[in-house]
Design a protein around this motif. Structure first.
Motif, short mmCIF file in Angstrom:
data_model
loop_
_atom_site.label_atom_id
_atom_site.label_comp_id
_atom_site.label_asym_id
_atom_site.label_seq_id
_atom_site.Cartn_x
_atom_site.Cartn_y
_atom_site.Cartn_z
N ASN A 1 0.84 -1.19 0.00
CA ASN A 1 0.00 0.00 0.00
C ASN A 1 0.88 1.24 0.00
O ASN A 1 1.99 1.22 0.54
N TYR A 2 0.39 2.31 -0.64
CA TYR A 2 1.07 3.61 -0.61
C TYR A 2 0.19 4.60 0.15
O TYR A 2 -1.02 4.67 -0.07
N VAL A 3 0.80 5.36 1.05
CA VAL A 3 0.07 6.30 1.90
C VAL A 3 0.69 7.68 1.78
O VAL A 3 1.92 7.83 1.83
N THR A 4 -0.15 8.69 1.62
CA THR A 4 0.32 10.07 1.54
C THR A 4 0.42 10.68 2.93
O THR A 4 -0.45 10.48 3.78
N PHE A 5 1.51 11.43 3.16
CA PHE A 5 1.71 12.17 4.41
C PHE A 5 1.83 13.65 4.08
O PHE A 5 2.59 14.00 3.18
N TYR B 1 4.19 0.69 2.09
CA TYR B 1 3.98 -0.34 3.10
C TYR B 1 3.83 -1.71 2.46
O TYR B 1 3.15 -1.86 1.43
N THR B 2 4.44 -2.71 3.06
CA THR B 2 4.18 -4.10 2.70
C THR B 2 3.87 -4.84 3.99
O THR B 2 4.60 -4.71 4.98
N GLU B 3 2.78 -5.60 3.96
CA GLU B 3 2.31 -6.34 5.12
C GLU B 3 2.15 -5.41 6.33
O GLU B 3 2.43 -5.79 7.48
N GLY B 4 1.71 -4.18 6.07
CA GLY B 4 1.43 -3.23 7.12
C GLY B 4 2.64 -2.55 7.72
O GLY B 4 2.50 -1.75 8.66
N ILE B 5 3.84 -2.81 7.20
CA ILE B 5 5.07 -2.24 7.74
C ILE B 5 5.66 -1.24 6.75
O ILE B 5 5.75 -1.52 5.55
N LEU B 6 6.04 -0.08 7.25
CA LEU B 6 6.65 0.95 6.41
C LEU B 6 8.03 0.49 5.96
O LEU B 6 8.91 0.22 6.77
N GLU C 1 -5.80 9.37 6.27
CA GLU C 1 -5.46 7.94 6.34
C GLU C 1 -4.20 7.72 7.16
O GLU C 1 -4.13 6.80 7.98
N ALA C 2 -3.20 8.57 6.94
CA ALA C 2 -1.94 8.42 7.66
C ALA C 2 -2.13 8.64 9.15
O ALA C 2 -1.62 7.89 9.98
N SER C 3 -2.89 9.68 9.53
CA SER C 3 -3.05 10.02 10.94
C SER C 3 -3.92 9.03 11.69
O SER C 3 -3.76 8.86 12.91
N THR C 4 -4.83 8.35 10.99
CA THR C 4 -5.72 7.40 11.68
C THR C 4 -5.20 5.97 11.63
O THR C 4 -5.28 5.25 12.63
N THR C 5 -4.65 5.56 10.49
CA THR C 5 -4.24 4.16 10.33
C THR C 5 -2.76 3.95 10.69
O THR C 5 -2.40 2.89 11.20
N TYR C 6 -1.94 4.95 10.42
CA TYR C 6 -0.50 4.82 10.68
C TYR C 6 -0.06 5.98 11.57
O TYR C 6 0.76 6.82 11.19
#
Length: 389
Positions: A274-278, A317-322, A282-287
């Motif tokens: 998964n790719y997440v924008t900061f 992220y892969t398998e939930g890990i950055l 999404e970043a502040s709630t999930t990561y």
């Protein structure tokens, strides 16, 4: 044109490791068995593929760029597929070559819609040699408007990419020993109404996987009928490309290896990435922890430089890990000393806030273009810094 104090290496060096003219001569087996080829003898590390020289470009060269939505997807598709291939075709043993079997004519025919009824009749009438090879579904507009017909039968398969992997046989000759096939699938299908108004329909990930797996099996069956591919292992990758407006690259969903001589896909390995924008919700709630780290990094940059104009990060992220963080820092500079001092300061923040086992890429840019690049490779003690002048 700016001269780099350090040169930022491109895709070519990801393949060969380093541009050393140290090569061995080999005789390539197959239909061009009389041709003398060379191989790169230098390998920077065990994660870099060596090339077969002279470089043979694929007959389908340029097809990926023409069929994918944006540059982010194109880069991720090509390089990501190569990295996934390493699990089966080790860079210590195999040499890389662009695909030599699926040319533009083949790929175009496979990316087309399958024709039925009057459309098929008309195509055969226009061209007596027409082969109905389209892997995308036919579209039925009978009793439907064009929008409904497209929603019912979207274009699933956007692009096909072939990569070849060669190794030396017991005669010390190069031979094809593995093929990777990437299927870039649409997450959004774009079309126009009868009146010409642009429309789009979203395709679910579950449907992408279903259609991708079915298409992959058909492609493997067809490739097994091609001369030279009857017994070569085929590695299949299913890639979901993002919408054209997305600032994130697409992701790989699944892979499968069809062993030597086999014609059917027996199982699939799912990929969780998964790719997440900061910054983002999404970043502040999930990561949350990673979001706090980014915000602290960003705050320190703002404290140092008054002309700072914003920062955007992308976490992979892969398998939930950055696993990788890429950050763009746009600023307004007035002197070379400002650039140098600011770059040094940002480098110190990378070491302060991000762990050693994380890949970090930072580009500092102004209206004039790139000013500096900082890369901290995974497990490296010190970052690499490139300042342009």
């Amino acid at each position: 044109m700016k001269k780099a104090l350090g040169i930022c290496l491109g895709v070519f060096f990801l393949l060969v490791g380093c541009n050393h003219n140290i090569v061995e001569r080999e005789a390539e087996t197959g239909e061009d068995s009389e041709e003398q080829v060379f191989v790169q003898n230098y390998q920077m590390d065990n994660m870099s593929y060596r090339l077969v020289l002279p470089f043979k470009q694929s007959e389908a060269r340029g097809m990926v760029a023409a069929t994918l939505n944006n540059r982010l997807d194109m880069n991720r598709f090509e390089l990501g597929m190569m990295n996934l291939s390493k699990s089966h075709f080790s860079p210590n043993k195999y040499y890389f070559q662009e695909g030599q079997y699926l040319n533009k004519e083949i790929i175009r025919s496979w990316l087309a819609r399958k024709l039925e009824g009057s459309a098929l009749t008309a195509a055969k009438k226009e061209d007596s040699t027409f082969q109905n090879l389209g892997l995308n579904p036919s579209i039925d507009t009978k009793g439907k408007d064009l929008e409904t017909a497209n929603e019912d039968s979207p274009i699933y398969l956007a692009s096909i990419l072939e990569q070849n992997y060669l190794e030396k046989n017991n005669k010390d000759e190069l031979q094809l020993s593995g093929i990777s096939i990437g299927l870039a699938m649409n997450s959004v299908h774009y079309f126009e109404q009868e009146q010409g108004y642009p429309r789009e329909t979203t395709i679910s990930e579950a449907e992408i996987l279903k259609q991708g797996k079915s298409i992959a099996q058909e492609i493997v069956s067809r490739m097994r009928t091609m001369e030279g591919l009857e017994n070569v292992p085929i590695f299949i990758c299913i890639f979901k490309q993002e919408a054209a407006s997305s600032i994130q690259p697409g992701v790989f969903l699944a892979t499968s290896l069809v062993n030597k001589g086999e014609s059917s896909i027996k199982s699939w390995s799912q990929i969780d990435e998964n790719y997440v924008t900061f910054p983002s919700e999404e970043a502040s709630t999930t990561y949350r922890e990673d979001s706090n780290t980014f915000n602290n990094f960003k705050s320190n940059v703002e404290d140092y430089f008054p002309n700072y104009t914003g920062m955007i990060g992308t976490g992979h992220y892969t398998e939930g890990i950055l696993r990788e963080m890429t950050i763009t820092v746009p600023v307004q500079f007035y002197s070379q000393t400002e650039i140098t001092g600011f770059t040094q300061y940002v480098t110190s923040l990378v070491l302060k806030y991000y762990p050693k086992n994380l890949q970090v890429n930072i580009e500092i840019s102004s209206a004039a273009g790139a000013e500096a690049v900082i890369t901290k490779n995974r497990d490296a003690d010190e970052p690499n810094i490139y300042i342009y002048q």
